[in-house]
Design a protein around this motif. Structure first.
Motif, PDB file in Angstrom:
ATOM      1  N   GLN A  98       9.748 -23.842 -57.651  1.00 63.74           N
ATOM      2  CA  GLN A  98       9.813 -25.172 -57.037  1.00 63.74           C
ATOM      3  C   GLN A  98      10.925 -26.005 -57.682  1.00 63.74           C
ATOM      4  O   GLN A  98      11.661 -26.704 -56.984  1.00 63.74           O
ATOM      5  N   HIS A  99      11.031 -25.916 -58.993  1.00 63.37           N
ATOM      6  CA  HIS A  99      12.066 -26.664 -59.709  1.00 63.37           C
ATOM      7  C   HIS A  99      13.457 -26.225 -59.256  1.00 63.37           C
ATOM      8  O   HIS A  99      14.340 -27.056 -59.052  1.00 63.37           O
ATOM      9  N   ARG A 102      14.181 -27.403 -55.569  1.00 59.52           N
ATOM     10  CA  ARG A 102      14.176 -28.859 -55.348  1.00 59.52           C
ATOM     11  C   ARG A 102      15.540 -29.439 -55.703  1.00 59.52           C
ATOM     12  O   ARG A 102      16.124 -29.074 -56.715  1.00 59.52           O
TER      13      ARG A 102
END
Length: 137
Positions: A98-99, A102
């Motif tokens: 996710q990091h 994003r």
């Protein structure tokens, strides 16, 4: 381009410009290196330390210390490789994926602030960016 601008388009152009003109700050470098490491792990999962070091063109000791930070942050999982007990296998955690996927938080913050401006102000900023983009490098 005039009148058809959006806060997102201006934010993206400005972020690129800031990175180009002032992206050598310690925080910007650290964030970029962290994203590079996460991308290198993702590209070779299950990655070895040497694979990641080669991908980011840094020495294994420096990459090992940086991976330690990512492991403590919960972004990378490091386990013994079942095929070779002397080697560690690196994988992104779900938080790490996710990091990596994003956009940087600063982009959202800037876009949110720009969204509050009037259309005439956005056009003025866009014109200023066009002028800055033409500056000799």
């Amino acid at each position: 381009m005039w009148g058809n601008t959006s806060p997102g388009a201006i934010a993206a152009r400005f972020a690129r410009l800031v990175e180009e003109l002032g992206g050598d700050t310690a925080a910007a470098k650290a964030m970029g290196q962290q994203r590079d490491l996460l991308a290198a792990v993702a590209a070779a999962e299950p990655a070895t330390l040497n694979q990641v070091a080669a991908k980011v063109d840094r020495g294994a000791p420096a990459v090992s210390r940086a991976v330690d930070v990512l492991v403590r942050a919960g972004l990378v999982d490091r386990r013994p490789d079942p095929a070779n007990r002397r080697r560690l296998a690196l994988r992104l955690t779900e938080d790490g994926r996710q990091h990596l996927n994003r956009p940087p938080a600063a982009d959202h913050s800037l876009e949110g602030r720009l969204a509050k401006l009037a259309a005439s102000e956005l056009r003025a900023l866009e014109r200023g960016i066009e002028i800055l983009e033409r500056l000799p490098r």
